[in-house]
Design an enzyme around this catalytic site. Sequence first.
Site, PDB file in Angstrom:
ATOM      1  N   CYS A 344       0.618  -1.495   0.177  1.00 57.64           N
ATOM      2  CA  CYS A 344      -0.073  -0.011   0.300  1.00 57.64           C
ATOM      3  C   CYS A 344       0.612   1.145  -0.301  1.00 57.64           C
ATOM      4  O   CYS A 344       1.187   1.772   0.794  1.00 57.64           O
ATOM      5  CB  CYS A 344      -0.603  -0.052   1.124  1.00 57.64           C
ATOM      6  SG  CYS A 344      -1.948   1.197   1.094  1.00 57.64           S
ATOM      7  N   CYS A 347      -0.394   4.185   2.299  1.00 54.47           N
ATOM      8  CA  CYS A 347       0.106   3.844   4.027  1.00 54.47           C
ATOM      9  C   CYS A 347       1.334   4.124   4.099  1.00 54.47           C
ATOM     10  O   CYS A 347       1.245   4.835   5.202  1.00 54.47           O
ATOM     11  CB  CYS A 347      -0.418   2.345   4.442  1.00 54.47           C
ATOM     12  SG  CYS A 347      -2.632   1.805   3.933  1.00 54.47           S
ATOM     13  N   ASP A 348       2.172   2.848   3.506  1.00 51.49           N
ATOM     14  CA  ASP A 348       3.693   2.793   3.871  1.00 51.49           C
ATOM     15  C   ASP A 348       4.665   4.090   3.042  1.00 51.49           C
ATOM     16  O   ASP A 348       5.818   3.980   3.896  1.00 51.49           O
ATOM     17  CB  ASP A 348       3.716   1.239   3.402  1.00 51.49           C
ATOM     18  CG  ASP A 348       3.241   0.948   4.483  1.00 51.49           C
ATOM     19  OD1 ASP A 348       3.143   1.136   5.223  1.00 51.49           O
ATOM     20  OD2 ASP A 348       2.812  -0.552   4.536  1.00 51.49           O
TER      21      ASP A 348
END
Length: 529
Positions: A344, A347-348
Site C-alpha cells: 500500500c 499507507c507506507d
Amino acid sequence: MLNNQILQSLKAYMQTLTADVALVLQTGEHPQRSKLVDFLSQLVSVSERLSLREENTQNNLRSPISFGIEVDGKNTGVQFSGIPSGHEFNSLVLAILQSAGTPIRLDEHLVAQIEAIDADLHFEVFVSLSCHNCPDVVQAVNQFALINSRISSEMIDGGLFQEEIEQRNIQGVPSVYLNGELFANGKISTGELVAKLVESVPKKASTTVSSRLPLQDVTVIGGGPAGVSSAIYSARKGLKVTLIADRIGGQVKDTMGIENLISVPKTTGPELTGSLYEHLKEYDITIKEHLSVTEVQDDTVKVIKLSSGEEIRSKTLIMATGARWRELGVPGERENIGNGVAYCPHCDGPFFKGKDVAVIGGGNSGVEAALDLAGIVKSVTIVEFAPELKADQILIEQAEKRKNIKIVNNAATQSIEANDGKVHGFVLQDRDSGQTKKVDVDGVFVQIGLIPNSQLVEGLLELTPYGEIVINEQCQTSTQGIFACGDVTTVPYKQIVIAMGEGAKASLAAFEYLLTLDDAQFSEEEIAA
C-alpha cells in the site's frame, strides 16, 4: 485545527453522550504539545459532558503529547500518543462515543471471546496519519479495551516518535505490539486480530452464546460491492438474509480515489464503504462482520461454518468473496513485509521519504503507485515483467515525465534482500539475456494485481486455472443452489459498477431458484430454529 463544519458535526454526535468523558493529558514539555492542547480544547468545547485536564499520570502515559480517556472518573484504558488528526480523527471520536455507551459494532460471539481473555494486555499501534488501513486496527484494539478492563490500547503517531520507530525498525504501518512484542504488521482485519489474540493468551471459560439463526433463504459470503448488492436485492424480496464478511467494503475500502462509479463523480473507498454499510442497515439483514468462513458443506441445506464456531444453515449461498493482492512469491518477500516490503503506497510511502524504492508491476495500479511515491521518495524504479508497461497510456506518459521515475521492462524479480531486518535491495533478471543484477533500494512496493479468494470452495465448485469461480450468465456455479458474483468469478472487467450489477443478478437468480424448492424437504425444526 477543527473548522466550524467539523465542530458542528461533532456537536451533533456528542449529543448522544450519556456519561461524562474526560481527556486526561500528560504534563510536560514537547514542541507539539500546544498544538495538541488547542486541538483537544476545540474538541471538548462541543459538549458539556466533555472535559480536558492536565495531570501527571506517573508514567501511565508515554509522553507530554499522550492522553487517555476517562468515563465518569474511571480509566477506560484507551490512549492516544500524538495528535489524532487525519484518518485517526474518526478513531478518537469513535472511542469517545463508545466509551460513553454507544454500542460497539462487534458480533456477540467475538465479544464473548474478548471478554474471556484472562491476562493483562497492552496494545501499542504505531500508525501514519495518512494510512487508511491503520484506523481499522486502532479502532479494533480500542474496542478490546472497552470490552475487557484487563486490556489497554494506545495509538502512536510514528511521525512524532521517530526514535522509537528507529529502535523497533518499523518500516510499515499499522505495526501492532502486544506487551512490548511485535504482534501484527500491516493490514489485518478485526476478526484476524481476535483469532490471533485468543490463540496466544490465557482465557476464562467463555460465556456461550447459544442463539442460532433460523434456516436462511440466502447467505452471502463477502462484504464488497457484489456482496452488499446481493444482500440488499435479496432482502428486498422479503427473504431471510445473512451477510458474512471479514470487513464491509472489501478491497474497495483500500481504494482512495473512485471516479468511475456512474452518478457519483468522485468518492473514496472509505466513503463508499460507509454508504454500503448504511444501505445494508436499511433492511432486515443479519450482518456477521469481522468473521470468516472456515468451511462450506453442500447438501439440500448449505452449511456455512464460521471462525466463531457458529454454523449457519441456508437454502442458497452466494459467493462474493472478491480478490486479494497477488504476491511475488520470491525469497525475502513475506519475511520482510513491514520491513521494506509493502503493498500500500498510501499507507507506507511516508516511511520512505527521501529514499530509493521500487514498484513491481507496470499495470495501472503499479504506475499509479509510482506516481504517488514520486512526490515523497528520492527515486522510484518501476519493474515490469512484460516487454512494455500495461498501464493506460495517459499514466505511462505521466511516469515518463517524472525525472525521478525509472522504468525497467522485461525483467523478473528474483529475490528481495535485507540486512538487520531492513530491505536494502532486490535482484532482477533480464528476461532476454538471463543476466541478473542487484538494485539498491530501501523499499519494494508490490503491485502485480489480484488473486481470487476462492480457496474456500476448491473441490466444491468448478474453478479456472487462475482460481476464478466459473459462472454462467445467471451467476450460477457448477453446484445447484450456489451462486457467485464479482471479482472472484469469471466475469470480465473487474470494476465496482460491474460487481454491483453482478451481485444484483446473483440475488435475482437465487430468488428464482428458491421458487422451485419445496419447503417440505426442510424440517420444521430447521425452519424455526
